[in-house]
Write a protein that holds these residues in place. Structure first.
Motif, PDB file in Angstrom:
ATOM      1  N   LYS A   1      68.797  35.749  33.371  1.00 16.54           N
ATOM      2  CA  LYS A   1      67.433  35.886  32.871  1.00 16.54           C
ATOM      3  C   LYS A   1      66.784  37.132  33.469  1.00 16.54           C
ATOM      4  CE  LYS A   1      67.391  31.956  30.552  1.00 16.54           C
ATOM      5  NZ  LYS A   1      67.200  31.877  29.085  1.00 16.54           N
ATOM      6  N   SER A   2      67.240  38.282  33.047  1.00 14.60           N
ATOM      7  CA  SER A   2      66.787  39.541  33.653  1.00 14.60           C
ATOM      8  C   SER A   2      65.611  40.175  32.925  1.00 14.60           C
ATOM      9  CB  SER A   2      67.949  40.539  33.705  1.00 14.60           C
ATOM     10  OG  SER A   2      68.453  40.775  32.394  1.00 14.60           O
ATOM     11  N   ASP A   3      65.245  39.630  31.760  1.00 14.13           N
ATOM     12  CA  ASP A   3      64.157  40.204  30.977  1.00 14.13           C
ATOM     13  C   ASP A   3      62.825  39.677  31.499  1.00 14.13           C
ATOM     14  OD1 ASP A   3      62.486  41.308  29.138  1.00 14.13           O
ATOM     15  OD2 ASP A   3      63.133  40.062  27.438  1.00 14.13           O
ATOM     16  N   SER A   4      62.139  40.481  32.301  1.00 14.85           N
ATOM     17  CA  SER A   4      60.892  40.036  32.925  1.00 14.85           C
ATOM     18  C   SER A   4      59.796  39.743  31.908  1.00 14.85           C
ATOM     19  CB  SER A   4      60.403  41.086  33.925  1.00 14.85           C
ATOM     20  OG  SER A   4      60.198  42.336  33.285  1.00 14.85           O
ATOM     21  N   GLN A   5      59.900  40.298  30.712  1.00 15.88           N
ATOM     22  CA  GLN A   5      58.876  40.061  29.708  1.00 15.88           C
ATOM     23  C   GLN A   5      58.915  38.636  29.172  1.00 15.88           C
ATOM     24  OE1 GLN A   5      58.928  43.063  26.651  1.00 15.88           O
ATOM     25  NE2 GLN A   5      58.653  44.743  28.074  1.00 15.88           N
ATOM     26  N   SER A   6      59.999  37.916  29.458  1.00 19.42           N
ATOM     27  CA  SER A   6      60.117  36.539  28.979  1.00 19.42           C
ATOM     28  C   SER A   6      59.792  35.509  30.056  1.00 19.42           C
ATOM     29  CB  SER A   6      61.538  36.284  28.457  1.00 19.42           C
ATOM     30  OG  SER A   6      62.486  36.386  29.518  1.00 19.42           O
ATOM     31  N   TRP A   7      59.473  35.978  31.264  1.00 17.99           N
ATOM     32  CA  TRP A   7      59.255  35.028  32.358  1.00 17.99           C
ATOM     33  C   TRP A   7      57.938  34.276  32.200  1.00 17.99           C
ATOM     34  CZ3 TRP A   7      60.699  38.859  36.897  1.00 17.99           C
ATOM     35  CH2 TRP A   7      62.061  39.170  36.788  1.00 17.99           C
ATOM     36  N   PHE A   8      56.892  34.956  31.763  1.00 21.20           N
ATOM     37  CA  PHE A   8      55.583  34.339  31.592  1.00 21.20           C
ATOM     38  C   PHE A   8      55.039  34.679  30.205  1.00 21.20           C
ATOM     39  CE2 PHE A   8      55.902  35.233  36.197  1.00 21.20           C
ATOM     40  CZ  PHE A   8      55.708  33.957  36.705  1.00 21.20           C
ATOM     41  N   PRO A   9      54.390  33.712  29.526  1.00 21.21           N
ATOM     42  CA  PRO A   9      53.784  34.013  28.221  1.00 21.21           C
ATOM     43  C   PRO A   9      52.716  35.088  28.320  1.00 21.21           C
ATOM     44  CG  PRO A   9      53.934  31.642  28.576  1.00 21.21           C
ATOM     45  CD  PRO A   9      54.271  32.292  29.874  1.00 21.21           C
ATOM     46  N   SER A  10      51.986  35.093  29.445  1.00 14.27           N
ATOM     47  CA  SER A  10      50.949  36.100  29.684  1.00 14.27           C
ATOM     48  C   SER A  10      51.037  36.527  31.142  1.00 14.27           C
ATOM     49  CB  SER A  10      49.559  35.526  29.388  1.00 14.27           C
ATOM     50  OG  SER A  10      48.549  36.457  29.702  1.00 14.27           O
ATOM     51  N   THR A  11      50.677  37.772  31.421  1.00 13.42           N
ATOM     52  CA  THR A  11      50.812  38.286  32.789  1.00 13.42           C
ATOM     53  C   THR A  11      49.532  38.943  33.291  1.00 13.42           C
ATOM     54  OG1 THR A  11      51.825  40.281  31.845  1.00 13.42           O
ATOM     55  CG2 THR A  11      53.310  38.610  32.707  1.00 13.42           C
TER      56      THR A  11
END
Length: 348
Positions: A182-192
């Motif tokens: 799971k290296s795609d940081s854009q998928s870790w949180f719905p909003s940042t």
């Protein structure tokens, strides 16, 4: 990952377990191997494996079982291991949620977010009513005796607890150290826009309270740095009142956090007491400071109860202190965190 392996083999189980294994759908292997791994975060370090190396066998309660009265029942023992062992919880990706209120709150939240709540089993005290709003058609309902309820809930008066749910981990939970794909940081949180980062928070009560406070003040998620306790720990779940199942939680290292920061150009803030002699002078948590970061994506880092922020957090972050009168140096981390989370909450 640096790993140390400790191998042990248990040759046999007592005769009554062997007999149960022959006459039920509950898979109980006669031998098993346990690999003990010391992971980077030092928390999820036991991975049970069956003898042929195919992975830990899932414990399935037969569908015809509608009542359990014995505390020595194998399913009760399975639930106790989920309650008491972090490694066992994470190998099964399941946890026990004790109490009607948090169960209902989790279920209501998941329904409103159109995400399916996965309750594998709902354990109800004898003669207790099924909690309102719960769709029991999708889960296995089992009636349990008062002694079983006392053992699983950990409270002396079973009458005060009427329901326990065996729930699967939410899809919003991610352990990056274990799941390195799971290296795609854009998928870790719905909003940042606002992420709360916990740095070595070991007390489950404080961790659970901070997770619930972050949810109450509409923060976007939790990032757990190494040394934090398990967010699905029994005490953490009790303190969070089920918020661990509702707010996105990511467990990772400073490398992962740096990736998140760089991807979204986030400002790194850290709560720290205003003590003379430090390398950096902390900013004061004032309305002026809050206004200056109101529209900037930010991470707020809070340190552990004993040693405070790690050296890396102090170097990487802008330090912010809560102004106090008198000779007080610091507050309890959950109290201080509540103030920070309220003051820095996302603005609509």
């Amino acid at each position: 990952m640096l790993c140390s392996y400790k191998l042990w083999v248990q040759a046999s189980y007592p005769p009554h377990l062997k007999l149960l294994n022959q006459n039920s759908n509950i898979p109980i292997p006669k031998t098993k191997t346990q690999f003990q791994r010391k992971s980077l975060d030092g928390r999820f370090d036991d991975i049970d494996d069956d003898a042929d190396g195919s992975g830990l066998r899932k414990f399935a309660l037969p569908s015809h079982v509608k009542s359990i009265t014995s505390t020595s029942n194998p399913f009760v023992k399975h639930c106790l291991k989920l309650k008491n062992s972090s490694s066992y919880r994470h190998s099964h990706a399941s946890a026990l949620v004790v109490g009607t209120t948090p169960i209902r709150e989790i279920y209501r939240y998941k329904e409103s977010s159109q995400e399916k709540t996965v309750i594998d089993c709902l354990l109800l005290l004898e003669n207790a009513e099924i909690p309102e709003e719960l769709d029991t058609h999708s889960c296995h309902v089992v009636r349990i005796g008062s002694m079983v309820m006392k053992k699983l809930s950990g409270v002396q008066s079973a009458e005060s607890i009427e329901a326990i749910a065996l729930m699967r981990f939410p899809t919003s939970f991610l352990n990056l150290i274990v799941d390195q794909n799971k290296s795609d940081s854009q998928s870790w949180f719905p909003s940042t826009h606002r992420i709360l980062v916990l740095d070595g928070i070991q007390d489950p009560g404080n961790l659970g309270t901070l997770i619930r406070s972050a949810m109450a003040f509409q923060w976007d998620g939790i990032f757990l740095l190494p040394g934090c306790c398990d967010p699905f720990n029994e005490k953490a779940l009790r303190a969070s009142r089920g918020a661990s199942f509702q707010l996105p939680i990511v467990s990772g290292s400073w490398y992962h956090l740096q990736t998140l920061k760089d991807t979204f150009n986030m400002k790194m803030l850290a709560g720290h007491p205003d003590i003379d002699g430090k390398l950096k002078k902390p900013f004061s948590l004032s309305q002026e400071f809050v206004h200056s970061v109101a529209h900037v994506p930010s991470c707020l880092v809070l340190g552990s109860e004993g040693r405070g922020l790690s050296e890396k957090s102090q170097l990487k972050c802008e330090l912010v202190s809560i102004p106090m009168t008198g000779k007080f140096e610091s507050l309890n981390v959950s109290v201080a965190g509540g103030i920070f989370l309220y003051m820095l909450q996302p603005k609509n």
